[in-house]
Design a protein around this motif. Structure first.
Motif, PDB file in Angstrom:
ATOM      1  N   GLU A  68      41.303  49.578  35.401  1.00  0.00           N
ATOM      2  CA  GLU A  68      42.205  50.561  36.150  1.00  0.00           C
ATOM      3  C   GLU A  68      42.155  50.119  37.584  1.00  0.00           C
ATOM      4  N   GLN A  69      41.005  50.333  38.206  1.00  0.00           N
ATOM      5  CA  GLN A  69      40.853  49.989  39.629  1.00  0.00           C
ATOM      6  C   GLN A  69      41.139  48.493  40.065  1.00  0.00           C
ATOM      7  N   GLY A  70      40.717  47.490  39.249  1.00  0.00           N
ATOM      8  CA  GLY A  70      41.048  46.123  39.455  1.00  0.00           C
ATOM      9  C   GLY A  70      42.346  45.991  39.652  1.00  0.00           C
ATOM     10  N   GLU A  71      43.213  46.486  38.576  1.00  0.00           N
ATOM     11  CA  GLU A  71      44.651  46.387  38.654  1.00  0.00           C
ATOM     12  C   GLU A  71      45.460  47.264  39.879  1.00  0.00           C
ATOM     13  N   LEU A  72      44.613  48.174  40.219  1.00  0.00           N
ATOM     14  CA  LEU A  72      45.141  48.857  41.615  1.00  0.00           C
ATOM     15  C   LEU A  72      44.939  48.165  42.766  1.00  0.00           C
ATOM     16  N   LEU A  73      43.742  47.345  42.603  1.00  0.00           N
ATOM     17  CA  LEU A  73      43.585  46.594  44.072  1.00  0.00           C
ATOM     18  C   LEU A  73      44.322  45.321  43.823  1.00  0.00           C
ATOM     19  N   MET A  74      44.672  44.769  42.741  1.00  0.00           N
ATOM     20  CA  MET A  74      45.382  43.670  42.674  1.00  0.00           C
ATOM     21  C   MET A  74      46.973  43.985  43.119  1.00  0.00           C
ATOM     22  N   SER A  75      47.414  45.093  42.802  1.00  0.00           N
ATOM     23  CA  SER A  75      48.827  45.391  43.111  1.00  0.00           C
ATOM     24  C   SER A  75      48.717  45.510  44.924  1.00  0.00           C
ATOM     25  N   PHE A  76      47.625  45.964  45.468  1.00  0.00           N
ATOM     26  CA  PHE A  76      47.505  45.788  46.998  1.00  0.00           C
ATOM     27  C   PHE A  76      47.496  44.294  47.411  1.00  0.00           C
ATOM     28  N   VAL A  77      46.679  43.533  46.845  1.00  0.00           N
ATOM     29  CA  VAL A  77      46.607  42.200  47.126  1.00  0.00           C
ATOM     30  C   VAL A  77      48.077  41.589  46.939  1.00  0.00           C
ATOM     31  N   MET A  78      48.668  41.672  46.032  1.00  0.00           N
ATOM     32  CA  MET A  78      50.060  41.000  45.882  1.00  0.00           C
ATOM     33  C   MET A  78      50.907  41.846  46.772  1.00  0.00           C
ATOM     34  N   GLN A  79      50.803  43.096  47.135  1.00  0.00           N
ATOM     35  CA  GLN A  79      51.797  43.452  48.412  1.00  0.00           C
ATOM     36  C   GLN A  79      51.378  43.102  49.656  1.00  0.00           C
ATOM     37  N   HIS A  80      50.294  42.741  49.844  1.00  0.00           N
ATOM     38  CA  HIS A  80      49.931  42.199  51.165  1.00  0.00           C
ATOM     39  C   HIS A  80      49.719  40.655  51.445  1.00  0.00           C
ATOM     40  N   LEU A  81      49.969  40.064  50.454  1.00  0.00           N
ATOM     41  CA  LEU A  81      49.744  38.601  50.498  1.00  0.00           C
ATOM     42  C   LEU A  81      50.829  37.972  51.510  1.00  0.00           C
ATOM     43  N   ASN A  82      51.942  38.764  51.662  1.00  0.00           N
ATOM     44  CA  ASN A  82      53.072  38.183  52.526  1.00  0.00           C
ATOM     45  C   ASN A  82      53.247  39.067  53.838  1.00  0.00           C
ATOM     46  N   SER A  83      52.194  39.877  53.949  1.00  0.00           N
ATOM     47  CA  SER A  83      52.395  40.896  55.057  1.00  0.00           C
ATOM     48  C   SER A  83      51.298  39.993  56.171  1.00  0.00           C
ATOM     49  N   HIS A  84      52.027  39.669  57.598  1.00  0.00           N
ATOM     50  CA  HIS A  84      51.344  39.059  58.365  1.00  0.00           C
ATOM     51  C   HIS A  84      49.908  39.795  58.853  1.00  0.00           C
ATOM     52  N   SER A  85      49.896  41.163  58.995  1.00  0.00           N
ATOM     53  CA  SER A  85      49.051  42.180  59.609  1.00  0.00           C
ATOM     54  C   SER A  85      47.889  42.055  58.419  1.00  0.00           C
TER      55      SER A  85
END
Length: 261
Positions: free
Chosen positions: A79-96
């Motif tokens: 569950e924690q890994g999936e939460l981390l990956m949701s943040f990774v995917m969300q921020h891969l295209n975020s410049h900051s």
């Protein structure tokens, strides 16, 4: 008190605690107390990653990323890994947040945290390797792809799919993207197990030769030539198979000479 109970003051205090813990994880991960309580501390961070407060969420994400990168004994739950990956995917295209997301993804791959979302994220990373205008992002994407292909568990079919993607983009319009890709291919040839390289040798050799003849950028051509040399050198020093590969490469050269004449 929780942030909800303490209002803005409680939220700010929680954020300060998270920031202090993050500094500990980054600078003193070998402390016995960190190893002993890492599950409890990471749970505290993950709890606040679900917070509705933007500041607390962002700091908690950085804290968890520091735990994954620096605390060797820590592995997240599914569950924690999936939460981390949701943040990774969300921020891969975020410049900051792009660099932070890429570094966290790399840490998860190095630790072999097996999640389907990791394979999906690497498709995005492959596009970023070519398309990003930031050299540091392209370099990080290349490093990440190399670690992924060499160390992360996957079958040969999936490896071939990624190699096909790279070879199919040797004609990518922007030279900077091609340079990052060719440099990565050279590193892949150096790092791949010889058995895997042998199974890919015709595909690699023919696609690289074709691009060598057609690329209009001098630097790209030089890099392709270097990668071809690396392919041939590794295969011709692979023991019993040496004569077979030498015969294969000579056969290709003879056919090309006949066609050109």
């Amino acid at each position: 008190k929780s942030p909800e109970e303490g209002g803005a003051r409680g939220t700010h205090l929680q954020a300060q605690v998270v920031e202090a813990l993050t500094s500990l994880f980054r600078n003193m991960p070998a402390l016995p107390a960190i190893g002993k309580h890492v599950t409890l501390l990471s749970g505290f961070m993950f709890k606040h990653m679900r917070s509705g407060n933007e500041e607390l969420l962002a700091k908690s994400f950085k804290g968890v990323a520091a735990i994954v990168r620096h605390c060797r004994s820590f592995k997240p739950t599914q569950e924690q890994g999936e939460l981390l990956m949701s943040f990774v995917m969300q921020h891969l295209n975020s410049h900051s947040q792009q660099n932070s997301a890429l570094r966290l993804l790399k840490s998860m791959i190095v630790k072999r945290i097996i999640l389907g979302e990791v394979y999906d994220a690497m498709q995005t990373v492959g596009n970023m390797l070519l398309q990003s205008r930031d050299p540091s992002v392209r370099k990080l994407c290349a490093e990440l792809t190399l670690v992924f292909l060499v160390d992360y568990p996957m079958g040969e079919k999936r490896v071939r799919s990624h190699i096909h993607f790279l070879l199919n983009n040797l004609a990518y319009p922007r030279a900077e993207g091609r340079k990052s890709l060719i440099e990565l291919l050279n590193q892949i040839v150096v790092k791949f197990p010889i058995q895997l390289l042998e199974s890919l040798h015709s595909l690699l050799f023919l696609q690289l030769v074709l691009r060598l003849a057609n690329d209009d950028d001098n630097v790209c051509r030089a890099m392709i030539s270097e990668t071809l040399t690396t392919v041939v050198t590794r295969l011709l020093t692979s023991g019993e198979s040496r004569s077979r590969y030498l015969k294969t490469f000579v056969g290709y050269a003879e056919r090309w000479l006949q066609q050109s004449s």
